[in-house]
Enzyme design. Structure first.
Site, mmCIF file in Angstrom:
data_model
loop_
_atom_site.group_PDB
_atom_site.id
_atom_site.type_symbol
_atom_site.label_atom_id
_atom_site.label_comp_id
_atom_site.label_asym_id
_atom_site.label_seq_id
_atom_site.Cartn_x
_atom_site.Cartn_y
_atom_site.Cartn_z
ATOM 1 N N ALA A 259 0.896 -1.035 0.131
ATOM 2 C CA ALA A 259 0.070 -0.116 0.123
ATOM 3 C C ALA A 259 0.928 1.229 0.013
ATOM 4 O O ALA A 259 2.146 1.248 0.658
ATOM 5 C CB ALA A 259 -0.708 -0.066 1.120
ATOM 6 N N PHE A 263 0.364 5.205 -6.908
ATOM 7 C CA PHE A 263 1.488 4.764 -7.892
ATOM 8 C C PHE A 263 1.625 5.996 -8.942
ATOM 9 O O PHE A 263 0.979 6.862 -9.014
ATOM 10 C CB PHE A 263 0.758 3.511 -8.755
ATOM 11 C CG PHE A 263 -0.226 3.583 -9.456
ATOM 12 C CD1 PHE A 263 -0.505 4.409 -10.654
ATOM 13 C CD2 PHE A 263 -1.384 2.959 -9.188
ATOM 14 C CE1 PHE A 263 -1.310 4.756 -11.352
ATOM 15 C CE2 PHE A 263 -2.475 3.035 -9.974
ATOM 16 C CZ PHE A 263 -2.523 3.958 -10.996
ATOM 17 N N CYS A 267 4.308 5.091 -16.842
ATOM 18 C CA CYS A 267 3.494 4.161 -17.703
ATOM 19 C C CYS A 267 2.284 3.804 -17.033
ATOM 20 O O CYS A 267 1.150 3.994 -17.780
ATOM 21 C CB CYS A 267 4.341 2.943 -17.580
ATOM 22 S SG CYS A 267 5.752 2.943 -18.683
HETATM 23 C C1 UDX Z 1 6.394 -0.025 -14.684
HETATM 24 C C2 UDX Z 1 6.047 -1.630 -14.879
HETATM 25 O O1 UDX Z 1 6.445 -2.360 -13.494
HETATM 26 C C3 UDX Z 1 7.162 -2.042 -15.774
HETATM 27 O O2 UDX Z 1 7.181 -3.237 -16.154
HETATM 28 C C4 UDX Z 1 6.878 -1.173 -17.308
HETATM 29 O O3 UDX Z 1 7.768 -1.172 -18.228
HETATM 30 C C5 UDX Z 1 6.895 0.163 -16.782
HETATM 31 O O4 UDX Z 1 5.915 0.659 -15.803
HETATM 32 P P1 UDX Z 1 7.611 1.584 -13.252
HETATM 33 O O5 UDX Z 1 6.712 2.470 -13.579
HETATM 34 O O6 UDX Z 1 9.236 2.089 -13.556
HETATM 35 O O7 UDX Z 1 7.532 0.129 -14.307
HETATM 36 O O8 UDX Z 1 7.771 1.050 -11.629
HETATM 37 P P2 UDX Z 1 7.049 -0.045 -10.783
HETATM 38 O O9 UDX Z 1 8.160 -0.765 -10.027
HETATM 39 O O10 UDX Z 1 6.003 -0.783 -11.545
HETATM 40 O O11 UDX Z 1 6.314 1.130 -10.011
HETATM 41 C C6 UDX Z 1 5.025 1.915 -10.407
HETATM 42 C C7 UDX Z 1 4.303 2.731 -9.180
HETATM 43 O O12 UDX Z 1 3.613 2.037 -8.238
HETATM 44 C C8 UDX Z 1 5.686 3.345 -8.330
HETATM 45 O O13 UDX Z 1 4.978 4.733 -8.061
HETATM 46 C C9 UDX Z 1 5.517 2.519 -7.236
HETATM 47 O O14 UDX Z 1 5.981 3.051 -6.050
HETATM 48 C C10 UDX Z 1 3.934 2.032 -7.029
HETATM 49 N N1 UDX Z 1 3.854 0.564 -6.265
HETATM 50 C C11 UDX Z 1 4.480 -0.519 -7.008
HETATM 51 C C12 UDX Z 1 3.067 0.702 -5.343
HETATM 52 O O15 UDX Z 1 2.690 1.548 -4.635
HETATM 53 N N2 UDX Z 1 3.039 -0.438 -4.425
HETATM 54 C C13 UDX Z 1 3.666 -1.668 -4.928
HETATM 55 O O16 UDX Z 1 3.370 -2.798 -4.421
HETATM 56 C C14 UDX Z 1 4.348 -1.577 -6.019
#
Ligand code: UDX
Ligand code: ADP
Length: 465
Positions: A259, A263, A267
């Site tokens: 949590a 996000f 992407c």
């Molecule tokens: C994402 C995809 O994971 C990747 O495969 C694609 O190519 C591009 O988009 P990215 O945006 O670089 O990658 O990071 P990611 O690790 O997916 O995190 C995205 C967001 O979700 C971040 O803000 C992260 O903090 C948030 N997040 C992720 C959460 O809040 N909780 C989680 O459990 C996982």
């Protein structure tokens, strides 16, 4: 074999560096219109921060990896051209706020058509709406020098902050296309370091749609656990305990259940909005509404967090110093695109807080530009009031202690490791009382902080504690 990549951003730069590292016999030329970005790729201070990336670039740069702005030359010389330019969400006209702006892709395709001769393979690396390859193919077909092309879709799945590891050891590589010869040519490159069984091939449209779908599913997990975090706060359940409990069900799995304040990144939101636009285009209103809710929940989570800060601090943050720890959208990157920190800071500023921000990798220039953009309307116009607020009420700190000193509250926005091992007694002593902490990442040791005397609030943790 010569490869050219158009676009030296977060995707193009690291991906080409890895190909150059793993395939010393292939000449890899990365080009961009942005001279300062290219200069940075040729310097000690790369424009993209990624753990382990500098070593990969430095090794290959001396051998078979070139960065330049000579776009035409690079295209003309290459056998294979990757298009890795940005595809931001449209801010104007039809589909504004949803559809992808394909202006940069189209310009690339036209440029390739203009300068190419012979046969070339064109690889879509940018995240694109389904059926973009069709448009690219049609533009390329207009090439006047007798050039012929195969178009492949090869979506990037690397996550920022772990790009090098993801590129070295991907779960899978996806290649979509029509020509077996072209697919094999690209698969042979990846096969230099990735087991063949992890290289999946599909038709063009499946490959394009898989990228959008993968990101939509991942974002949906985060929105799902964030939705539950609101319920946890209301009921006395603990969201980390719930995540652990459900994550041990092998059908659900433990990843992507953290949590957070919401996000971010370039992407998730863009790809879901793209998917929504696509569904609406095909008249699938229910499907569009289903996926759109993932983005709405994320907006709610960011808003809810900022509102909670104001409510907890006796319904006013006006003229109070708030120390913000972290501005990047996740740890181990200098990328701030769609970072929740932007929107939370904007909301606090509009409540007249004095915000002092510290991020180990994000520059002051970037932070100010992001805050200005967050206050802009679709035409990019910012009110004088907001401009003044950002000018007068935002300070950038050199470290976490400085951001916290004399503040009424600390807000953790990014889960940087360094925030975990600070001297919290020292932090506490430097703050106004009561010393509030709002942990938007559930990063800190809440019991330890409560013992020191902090008034601690976190995502999905009971307010009744
Ligand atoms: C994402 C995809 O994971 C990747 O495969 C694609 O190519 C591009 O988009 P990215 O945006 O670089 O990658 O990071 P990611 O690790 O997916 O995190 C995205 C967001 O979700 C971040 O803000 C992260 O903090 C948030 N997040 C992720 C959460 O809040 N909780 C989680 O459990 C996982
Ligand atoms: P991503 O995260 O998808 O890599 P970035 O915005 O980081 O996106 O990078 C995209 C890069 O593409 C930018 O550096 C931009 O200057 C570059 N670019 C856009 N259009 C063109 C073009 N027609 N020719 C060369 N480079 C381009």
């Amino acid at each position: 074999m010569k490869i050219c990549c158009i676009g030296a951003g977060y995707v193009g730069g690291p991906t080409m560096a890895m190909i150059a590292k793993q395939c010393p016999e292939i000449a890899v030329h990365v080009v961009d219109l942005n001279q300062s970005r290219i200069d940075a790729w040729n310097s000690e201070k790369l424009p993209v921060y990624e753990p382990g990336l500098y070593e990969v670039v430095a090794e290959a740069r001396q051998r078979n990896l070139t960065f330049s702005t000579r776009v035409d030359d690079a295209i003309a010389e290459a056998d294979m051209i990757f298009i890795s330019v940005n595809t931001p969400t449209k801010t104007f006209g039809v589909g504004a706020g949803r559809a992808a702006n394909l202006e940069f892709i189209e310009k690339c395709a036209r440029q390739i058509a203009r300068v190419s001769t012979g046969h070339k393979i064109v690889v879509e690396k940018s995240t694109l709406p389904v059926r973009t390859a069709e448009a690219v193919k049609r533009i390329l077909a207009s090439a006047e020098n007798g050039a012929t092309f195969d178009v492949l879709s090869n979506p990037e799945f690397l996550a920022e902050g772990t790009a090098v590891e993801d590129l070295l050891n991907p779960d899978r590589v996806l290649i979509g296309g029509e020509s077996k010869l072209a697919i094999d040519a690209l698969a042979d490159i990846y096969a230099n370091w990735i087991p063949r069984e992890r290289i999946l091939t599909t038709n063009l449209w499946s490959s394009e749609l898989s990228k959008l779908t993968a990101n939509a599913f991942l974002a949906q997990r985060v929105s799902s656990i964030n939705a539950i975090s609101a319920l946890c706060e209301a009921t006395g359940a603990d969201v980390d305990e719930v995540a652990r409990a459900i994550g041990t069900d092998s059908r659900i799995g433990p990843k992507f259940l953290k949590a957070s304040v919401g996000f971010g990144g370039s992407c998730f939101q863009k790809d879901i909005l793209n998917l929504v636009y696509l569904c609406e285009h095909f008249g699938l209103r229910e499907v569009a509404a289903y996926w759109e809710q993932v983005v709405s929940m994320n907006d709610y989570q960011k808003r809810r967090f900022a509102e909670g800060i104001v409510r907890t601090m006796f319904n006013t943050v006006s003229d109070k110093k708030i120390g913000v720890w972290g501005f990047a959208f996740k740890k181990d990157t200098n990328d701030t695109r769609e970072s929740a920190a932007i929107y939370v800071c904007r909301d606090l500023l509009r409540e007249r807080a004095r915000v002092t921000i510290y991020d180990p990798r994000v520059s002051e220039k970037q932070i100010r530009a992001d805050l200005i953009a967050s206050c802009s309307d679709m035409q990019g116009v910012v009110s004088e009031h907001d401009r003044k607020l950002i000018e007068n009420n935002v300070t950038i700190a050199a470290n976490a202690y400085e951001a916290a000193s004399q503040s009424h509250a600390i807000v953790v926005m990014t889960e940087w490791d360094e925030f975990k091992s600070l001297d919290f007694a020292k932090v506490y002593a430097s703050m106004q009382q009561p010393a509030f902490v709002f942990d938007g990442r559930n990063l800190l040791d809440h019991d330890q902080l409560a013992k020191i005397g902090f008034d601690i609030h976190a995502i999905g943790k009971s307010l009744q504690d």
